[in-house]
Design an enzyme around this catalytic site. Structure first.
Site, PDB file in Angstrom:
ATOM      1  N   HIS A  75       0.819  -1.222   0.000  1.00  7.08           N
ATOM      2  CA  HIS A  75       0.000   0.000   0.000  1.00  7.08           C
ATOM      3  C   HIS A  75       0.854   1.273   0.000  1.00  7.08           C
ATOM      4  O   HIS A  75       0.495   2.261   0.632  1.00  7.08           O
ATOM      5  CB  HIS A  75      -0.941   0.007   1.216  1.00  7.08           C
ATOM      6  N   ASP A  97      -0.652  -4.967   6.068  1.00  5.11           N
ATOM      7  CA  ASP A  97      -1.663  -5.869   5.513  1.00  5.11           C
ATOM      8  C   ASP A  97      -1.482  -6.066   4.013  1.00  5.11           C
ATOM      9  O   ASP A  97      -0.839  -5.276   3.340  1.00  5.11           O
ATOM     10  CB  ASP A  97      -3.056  -5.318   5.784  1.00  5.11           C
ATOM     11  N   GLU A  98      -2.065  -7.129   3.521  1.00  4.68           N
ATOM     12  CA  GLU A  98      -2.206  -7.395   2.083  1.00  4.68           C
ATOM     13  C   GLU A  98      -0.896  -7.209   1.322  1.00  4.68           C
ATOM     14  O   GLU A  98      -0.833  -6.528   0.303  1.00  4.68           O
ATOM     15  CB  GLU A  98      -3.299  -6.503   1.486  1.00  4.68           C
ATOM     16  N   VAL A  99       0.158  -7.841   1.807  1.00  6.46           N
ATOM     17  CA  VAL A  99       1.473  -7.713   1.181  1.00  6.46           C
ATOM     18  C   VAL A  99       1.686  -8.867   0.206  1.00  6.46           C
ATOM     19  O   VAL A  99       1.834 -10.021   0.612  1.00  6.46           O
ATOM     20  CB  VAL A  99       2.589  -7.682   2.236  1.00  6.46           C
ATOM     21  N   GLU A 156      -2.639  -9.389   9.772  1.00 13.04           N
ATOM     22  CA  GLU A 156      -1.800 -10.310   9.001  1.00 13.04           C
ATOM     23  C   GLU A 156      -0.446 -10.511   9.647  1.00 13.04           C
ATOM     24  O   GLU A 156       0.128 -11.604   9.573  1.00 13.04           O
ATOM     25  CB  GLU A 156      -1.607  -9.793   7.570  1.00 13.04           C
TER      26      GLU A 156
END
Length: 526
Positions: free
Chosen positions: A269, A322-324, A373
């Site tokens: 992000h 998050d969301e890596v 996460e």
């Protein structure tokens, strides 16, 4: 496709019909005995007298010397007497003409866990009547002022401000120390005045943390003096926040008892960073997550946090995590070679980046907050001070506190405001302590926050999306549990109160959040 749309429309019509019928039935019955105060106080008692309030109501007590209390009194006095042009001035004696605020500790340091408790006493003594708010801190006094403002209402028959069901005795305090609203200014830029309007409305519901998700992969609108070209990642030169803007937001929030927790989400992000500093990208064609192989990446991160530490005094700082998707690391030959030389897998590198970012934040006297996460991937490696922020899965906070970490609840199935199909009662019936039974573990749940992600929200519709569902979560985090039957008329009343105060809160019970009224009717029945 056509049948699907017609079917959905039919469902909405049927739903609306039954809701309207239940409204009619409810409003033909005696109303619940609970007072129309939101969030509901912890303990209270009242009777059945009506007191008039002097339009020249004065502030007395030692709280009057506090700039925060004085400013709060002036704001709430303006709200209470918004009909002042119609108030009769010929009335010689009013039942209440003084507001006595007593504060035991007038320090104005606002941090996590500050005492927000207060006692509110409304008595009648003709000619010398007063309301007393007693609090341990100026911020508790602010919460008492908000409750007092909700006790007051304008009577159109007498053209006076009245307190109904007096005398009142209220002893109040919140269930949780962290009661937040996340605001995303990366997907759509929000002007300063809009952010301030949202902060003001947060104070009405006694929320106390603005989680400012300032930057993301789409844009970098905040000025960072250490790396000034980061601003190149903004959508345009008119959609930016100066350092002075950020100071202004923090100070505006503090005057309302609201902390600002900033977020810089790394290593994912963060694509927007590379617009001004492309060396933080693994390659020009593979721009996320940030390049882990270069010390320069962490120098930029440290510079950003150094700049932000001067602006944001709150002890918590959100580092995302998050969301890596690590494909850029393994697909970029230079970075992949670095991983091999370090004897790291991509998963190892993700852990390495998060922990190094935590060390940078800790070195600047910040407590790191990370999305769940990080806990799911390497709980044993996180710094013991880490606050884990639940968003994706159910049952995360029980696992987090069982490991001794603190937790913030924001489960996306129930507390994500951009999910327009989540109704108010689902928000209301959600408890951050669900599944946590040991008192020692319950204390590790700081509270929760509702999240306003802005992919499909900007200044034109963001407040209608936030309110009134954010208020449902606000009461859950402040007050003892109530059932939705008694909560609904109070929430509808609070929504109308927000409208009267200039907040464009949407109807409570529409099938989709933020949709306008379906037809003519009273604000109190929508």
């Amino acid at each position: 496709m056509g049948w699907c749309c017609c079917y959905k429309t039919l469902l909405i019509i049927v739903y609306t019909f039954f809701i309207s019928q239940s409204f009619a039935a409810r409003f033909s019955q005696p109303q619940p005995s609970l007072p129309f105060i939101w969030p509901l106080p912890a303990k209270f008692s009242f009777r059945n007298e009506t007191l008039s309030v002097d339009p020249t109501l004065s502030l007395i007590g030692n709280g009057a010397s506090s700039p925060i209390v004085k400013a709060g009194f002036d704001r709430f006095r303006g709200i209470v007497f918004s009909n002042n042009g119609f108030v009769r001035t010929g009335k010689a004696v009013y039942d209440v003409n003084k507001l006595n605020v007593v504060v035991h500790n007038k320090t104005e340091e606002l941090q996590l866990g500050v005492d927000e408790s207060y006692n509110l006493l409304v008595t009648k003594a003709t000619g010398s009547g007063k309301v007393t708010i007693e609090a341990n801190t100026v911020f508790g006094a602010l919460r008492g002022l908000e409750t007092f403002s909700q006790l007051c209402s304008f009577d159109y028959s007498t053209k006076t401000v009245q307190i109904l069901k007096a005398p009142w005795s209220i002893q109040d305090k919140p269930r949780f120390s962290f009661r937040g609203l996340m605001l995303d200014t990366s997907r759509h830029y929000l002007p300063i005045n809009v952010i301030k309007q949202i902060i003001e409305s947060m104070s009405y519901a006694k929320l106390n943390v603005l989680h400012w998700h300032i930057v993301d992969e789409q844009s970098f609108p905040l000025e960072a003096p250490s790396y000034p070209n980061l601003w190149e990642g903004s959508y345009s030169k008119w959609e930016r926040y100066t350092v002075e803007d950020a100071y202004d937001i923090v100070n505006f929030a503090k005057m309302r008892g609201i902390n600002v927790m900033a977020e810089v989400d790394v290593p994912g992000h963060a694509k927007s960073w590379g617009v001004g500093y492309p060396d933080v990208w693994p390659s020009p064609s593979c721009s996320s997550p940030l390049d882990i192989s270069k010390q320069y990446t962490f120098d930029v991160l440290s510079g950003i946090l150094t700049d932000m530490r001067k602006i944001f005094p709150f002890e918590l700082f959100h580092l995302g995590g998050d969301e890596v998707n690590t494909d850029c690391w393994t697909n970029t030959s230079r970075v992949n070679t670095w991983l091999q030389n370090q004897n790291m897998t991509a998963k190892d590198a993700y852990e390495h980046f998060v922990l190094k970012a935590q060390d940078i934040a800790l070195s600047k006297n910040w407590t790191p907050v990370n999305w769940e996460e990080t806990f799911n991937a390497f709980p044993a490696k996180l710094h013991p001070q880490t606050v884990v922020h639940n968003w994706w899965s159910s049952g995360v906070c029980p696992k987090v506190v069982a490991k001794g970490f603190r937790c913030i609840f924001s489960n996306q199935r129930v507390w994500y405001l951009d999910h327009l199909d989540v109704p108010w009662d689902v928000v209301y019936n959600t408890d951050p302590l669900e599944g946590i039974h040991e008192a020692s573990e319950q204390k590790l749940v700081l509270g929760g926050e509702v999240c306003m992600w802005a992919e499909v929200a900007d200044s034109s519709d963001i407040q209608q999306t936030i309110w009134p569902r954010a208020a449902a979560a606000a009461e859950r985090m402040w007050s003892p549990s109530q059932d939705t039957t008694t909560a609904l008329p109070r929430l509808q009343y609070f929504r109308c109160l927000l409208n009267r105060r200039g907040v464009p809160a949407a109807p409570v019970t529409n099938f989709y959040a933020r949709t306008p009224p379906t037809g003519p009717g009273s604000c109190f029945e929508q």
